[in-house]
Design a protein around this motif. Structure first.
Motif, PDB file in Angstrom:
ATOM      1  N   PHE A 108       0.865  -1.181   0.000  1.00  0.00           N
ATOM      2  CA  PHE A 108       0.000   0.000   0.000  1.00  0.00           C
ATOM      3  C   PHE A 108       0.905   1.235   0.000  1.00  0.00           C
ATOM      4  O   PHE A 108       1.650   1.468   0.941  1.00  0.00           O
ATOM      5  N   HIS A 112      -1.916   5.445  -2.997  1.00  0.00           N
ATOM      6  CA  HIS A 112      -3.165   4.879  -2.473  1.00  0.00           C
ATOM      7  C   HIS A 112      -3.680   5.700  -1.293  1.00  0.00           C
ATOM      8  O   HIS A 112      -4.891   5.876  -1.135  1.00  0.00           O
ATOM      9  N   LYS A 115      -5.312   8.831  -2.637  1.00  0.00           N
ATOM     10  CA  LYS A 115      -6.675   8.566  -3.128  1.00  0.00           C
ATOM     11  C   LYS A 115      -7.691   8.622  -1.982  1.00  0.00           C
ATOM     12  O   LYS A 115      -8.789   9.169  -2.136  1.00  0.00           O
ATOM     13  N   LEU A 116      -7.317   8.067  -0.839  1.00  0.00           N
ATOM     14  CA  LEU A 116      -8.183   8.136   0.348  1.00  0.00           C
ATOM     15  C   LEU A 116      -8.419   9.584   0.766  1.00  0.00           C
ATOM     16  O   LEU A 116      -9.551   9.995   1.030  1.00  0.00           O
ATOM     17  N   ALA A 130     -11.172   2.400   2.804  1.00  0.00           N
ATOM     18  CA  ALA A 130     -10.856   1.661   1.588  1.00  0.00           C
ATOM     19  C   ALA A 130     -11.810   0.479   1.394  1.00  0.00           C
ATOM     20  O   ALA A 130     -12.252  -0.159   2.354  1.00  0.00           O
ATOM     21  N   ASP A 132     -12.067  -2.985  -1.240  1.00  0.00           N
ATOM     22  CA  ASP A 132     -11.245  -3.742  -2.200  1.00  0.00           C
ATOM     23  C   ASP A 132     -12.042  -4.376  -3.339  1.00  0.00           C
ATOM     24  O   ASP A 132     -11.502  -5.143  -4.145  1.00  0.00           O
ATOM     25  N   PHE A 140      -7.619   1.120   6.766  1.00  0.00           N
ATOM     26  CA  PHE A 140      -7.094   2.126   5.844  1.00  0.00           C
ATOM     27  C   PHE A 140      -8.103   3.270   5.811  1.00  0.00           C
ATOM     28  O   PHE A 140      -9.154   3.174   5.163  1.00  0.00           O
ATOM     29  N   TYR A 173     -16.812   5.390   0.856  1.00  0.00           N
ATOM     30  CA  TYR A 173     -16.038   4.188   0.553  1.00  0.00           C
ATOM     31  C   TYR A 173     -15.205   4.451  -0.704  1.00  0.00           C
ATOM     32  O   TYR A 173     -15.731   4.928  -1.709  1.00  0.00           O
ATOM     33  N   TYR A 176     -10.857   0.423  -4.521  1.00  0.00           N
ATOM     34  CA  TYR A 176      -9.561  -0.038  -5.020  1.00  0.00           C
ATOM     35  C   TYR A 176      -9.710  -1.407  -5.694  1.00  0.00           C
ATOM     36  O   TYR A 176      -8.767  -2.191  -5.715  1.00  0.00           O
TER      37      TYR A 176
END
Length: 200
Positions: A108, A112, A115-116, A130, A132, A140, A173, A176
């Motif tokens: 990670f 990434h 992006k959060l 995050a 998935d 995360f 949410y 990813y």
């Protein structure tokens, strides 16, 4: 005249405070993966996005201090889970936003985390978590530090589950699903050996 809005200041925390029972109680953040302590991957990712980075640990504090970041322990000594580590960090930091990741996910990266942060800011959400493609990855997170009192009350009510706390908040949410392998984490000695072998 348009006055530019103040860019939020960001703190980061790596959660390394668990017992790691499936890893024979070894301190996971200090275990070597590709000749580097596992926690070093998370610290590297956070170094690109946070102005202040903490390590949440409840043992081997001197070893963690060697990484050059403030090391903070839970408010209790009963290993109350990741939310306890998050609360401790919220108490210590004076930034606007806190970004959270665990110590055992070496894939990670900073992009990434960015992006959060961007998803939370775009929606002005309480918290970004995050996803998935199949399930939430609740360790995360990017969250407003103004949630300190809320989290204190949640833990005081004897609640511990991150996913249940998220349901009480204005959450966004972050998808990813195009690269779910970034969430691979290392819980056992067998998993560690298998991941090491993949790249040889």
């Amino acid at each position: 005249m348009n006055i530019p809005s103040k860019k939020p200041t960001i703190a980061g925390v790596v959660l390394a405070g668990g017992r790691a029972m499936r890893m024979d109680n070894q301190d996971k953040g200090l275990i070597l993966f590709k000749n580097r302590p596992l926690i070093s991957y998370a610290l590297e990712a956070l170094s690109f996005v946070s102005q202040q980075t903490f390590i949440n640990a409840n043992r081997n504090l001197i070893n963690y201090e060697a990484f050059g970041h403030p090391v903070i322990s839970d408010q209790t000594d009963s290993y109350d889970g990741p939310l306890a580590g998050i609360l401790t960090t919220l108490i210590y930091t004076d930034t606007d936003v806190l970004i959270v990741m665990p110590c055992d996910t070496p894939f990670f990266k900073a992009k990434h985390l960015q992006k959060l942060l961007a998803a939370r800011a775009e929606k002005d959400a309480d918290i970004a978590v995050a996803f998935d493609g199949e399930k939430l990855q609740p360790l995360f997170l990017a969250l407003k530090t103004s949630l300190t009192k809320n989290l204190q009350c949640y833990l005081a009510s004897d609640q511990r589950k991150v996913a249940e706390w998220l349901k009480t908040l204005n959450s966004v949410y972050v998808d990813y699903s195009d690269e779910p392998s970034i969430f691979i984490n290392i819980n056992t000695s067998d998993e560690l050996a298998a991941l090491e072998a993949q790249d040889k």
